[in-house]
Scaffold this motif. Structure first.
Motif, PDB file in Angstrom:
ATOM      1  N   ALA A   1      47.787  25.471  54.502  1.00 49.95           N
ATOM      2  CA  ALA A   1      48.370  23.958  54.739  1.00 49.95           C
ATOM      3  C   ALA A   1      47.213  23.101  54.440  1.00 49.95           C
ATOM      4  O   ALA A   1      47.666  21.900  53.864  1.00 49.95           O
ATOM      5  CB  ALA A   1      49.048  23.780  55.770  1.00 49.95           C
ATOM      6  N   ILE A   2      46.066  23.368  54.423  1.00 47.35           N
ATOM      7  CA  ILE A   2      45.062  22.106  54.389  1.00 47.35           C
ATOM      8  C   ILE A   2      44.206  22.260  53.080  1.00 47.35           C
ATOM      9  O   ILE A   2      43.198  21.774  53.007  1.00 47.35           O
ATOM     10  CB  ILE A   2      44.392  22.119  55.668  1.00 47.35           C
ATOM     11  CG1 ILE A   2      43.489  23.223  56.107  1.00 47.35           C
ATOM     12  CG2 ILE A   2      45.249  21.631  56.637  1.00 47.35           C
ATOM     13  CD1 ILE A   2      42.741  23.097  57.363  1.00 47.35           C
ATOM     14  N   THR A   3      44.439  23.243  52.124  1.00 44.21           N
ATOM     15  CA  THR A   3      43.671  23.651  51.368  1.00 44.21           C
ATOM     16  C   THR A   3      44.648  23.804  49.976  1.00 44.21           C
ATOM     17  O   THR A   3      45.726  23.861  49.896  1.00 44.21           O
ATOM     18  CB  THR A   3      43.150  25.064  51.291  1.00 44.21           C
ATOM     19  OG1 THR A   3      43.996  25.911  51.483  1.00 44.21           O
ATOM     20  CG2 THR A   3      41.782  25.044  52.604  1.00 44.21           C
ATOM     21  N   LYS A   4      43.806  23.850  48.892  1.00 43.05           N
ATOM     22  CA  LYS A   4      44.234  24.272  47.538  1.00 43.05           C
ATOM     23  C   LYS A   4      43.740  25.259  47.048  1.00 43.05           C
ATOM     24  O   LYS A   4      42.407  26.028  47.467  1.00 43.05           O
ATOM     25  CB  LYS A   4      43.967  23.016  46.522  1.00 43.05           C
ATOM     26  CG  LYS A   4      44.920  21.706  46.786  1.00 43.05           C
ATOM     27  CD  LYS A   4      44.505  20.650  45.932  1.00 43.05           C
ATOM     28  CE  LYS A   4      45.369  19.439  46.237  1.00 43.05           C
ATOM     29  NZ  LYS A   4      45.213  18.322  45.349  1.00 43.05           N
ATOM     30  N   PRO A   5      44.212  26.191  45.950  1.00 46.09           N
ATOM     31  CA  PRO A   5      43.680  27.605  45.776  1.00 46.09           C
ATOM     32  C   PRO A   5      42.217  27.499  44.899  1.00 46.09           C
ATOM     33  O   PRO A   5      41.526  28.659  45.145  1.00 46.09           O
ATOM     34  CB  PRO A   5      44.628  28.081  44.602  1.00 46.09           C
ATOM     35  CG  PRO A   5      45.852  27.389  44.871  1.00 46.09           C
ATOM     36  CD  PRO A   5      45.592  26.036  45.682  1.00 46.09           C
TER      37      PRO A   5
END
Length: 342
Positions: A70-74
């Motif tokens: 939820a708090i990151t991007k790939p």
């Protein structure tokens, strides 16, 4: 025979079972739109403050995976201890689901430190590298040590100054709070943690964990993340009722204190055996020790526990809320017997 392998092996606390039975009365609306879930969320808000978001999930892996997704991007990276659960014991679930790379920094005691984290920030802004975005710490750590409030604050301050978040894997958060003699809020929200995986199963519950957002900007889409991540329980009341019981009348604290005290008692008894070397400070409910391999094998004929480090013949012994002194006395006698044979 008592197991010293894990607090996961312990039974369910009778007050938790009673809460489940009380909840098992008639129909209620599913997926969390029920009075049990609302009351459990209120219990969390009594502890952490009104300005939080709480979501219940099935298990610890689910809590960690969804919180970090939820708090990151790939293209982000998650910084963690090499012995962290997300790095070792979740079958690559965090990396698979989030698309992020987990980068570890050295640790001999389960904790990670700013001086080591700093060395990874050269990658920030460089398009060829995964971008560090989250520092994930475990409290208490996988080897039973505990971050102090000051240590957590140092990490969160550094993270926020460098456009990063802090996730806490709190599978044993209750044991850490009991060890530090601090409130749950003091060692999480007040220390600057952004999102917490709050553990219940290791502290007397049957199943269920919670994802608690202290930075509510990060939770805007979490209900969709939870559903897509297959962690939305239809009969939510059976998780919620457990949390309501656990967080009532300080049951969480009583359970954790007892587990910690039993680990300290085991430590005292093991110290009397000269040939055994303790390898970590006993700060929560885990004891780590090195003993001869033949003695380990002999002891495992009677008791189930894990070898932590095969090369060093290091074992892990865990205590739980229902471990008794008599259990430990019997266990130590078997340890002594195994040591005498070799």
């Amino acid at each position: 025979m008592r197991s010293f392998a894990s607090d996961n092996n312990a039974r369910v606390h009778h007050e938790i079972l009673e809460a489940i039975i009380r909840a098992n009365d008639g129909d209620v609306i599913s997926y969390g739109d029920d009075v049990y879930t609302q009351r459990a969320i209120e219990k969390f808000k009594e502890i952490f403050g009104k300005d939080i978001d709480v979501y219940f999930v099935y298990n610890g892996t689910g809590a960690n995976v969804l919180a970090l997704t939820a708090i990151t991007k790939p293209f982000n990276a998650i910084i963690a201890s090499p012995m962290s659960h997300i790095n070792v014991d979740e079958c690559g679930a965090v990396e698979k689901s989030s698309g992020c790379k987990i980068i570890t920094v050295p640790s001999s005691d389960g904790k990670i430190r700013i001086d080591d984290i700093k060395k990874l920030l050269h990658a920030k802004g460089v398009e060829h590298h995964s971008q560090p975005k989250v520092i994930s710490i475990t409290q208490s750590t996988e080897v039973g040590t505990v971050y102090t409030v000051e240590e957590i604050k140092e990490i969160t301050k550094f993270a926020h100054e460098n456009d990063m978040y802090v996730h806490m894997d709190g599978a044993r958060i209750a044991n850490a709070a009991a060890s530090l003699n601090k409130s749950l809020r003091e060692i999480t929200k007040d220390a600057g943690v952004d999102v917490l995986s709050f553990g219940g199963t290791k502290n007397g519950m049957m199943f269920g964990e919670a994802v608690v957002f202290f930075n509510r900007e990060l939770s805007k889409d979490f209900k969709f993340v939870r559903k897509q991540g297959t962690q939305l329980h239809s009969k939510m009341r059976y998780i919620s009722a457990q949390f309501e019981a656990l967080l009532s009348n300080d049951l969480w604290l009583k359970n954790a204190k007892h587990a910690n005290e039993m680990a300290q008692y085991l430590e005292e008894k093991v110290k009397e055996i000269d040939e055994i070397k303790l390898t970590q400070r006993v700060e929560a409910n885990a004891v780590f020790a090195i003993m001869p391999r033949k003695a380990i094998e002999k002891l495992q004929e009677k008791y189930f526990f894990y070898i932590w480090d095969e090369e060093k013949d290091e074992v892990r012994w865990m205590t739980s809320f229902d471990t008794k002194k008599e259990d430990i006395d019997l266990f130590v006698e078997e340890i002594k017997r195994a040591m005498r044979d070799f």
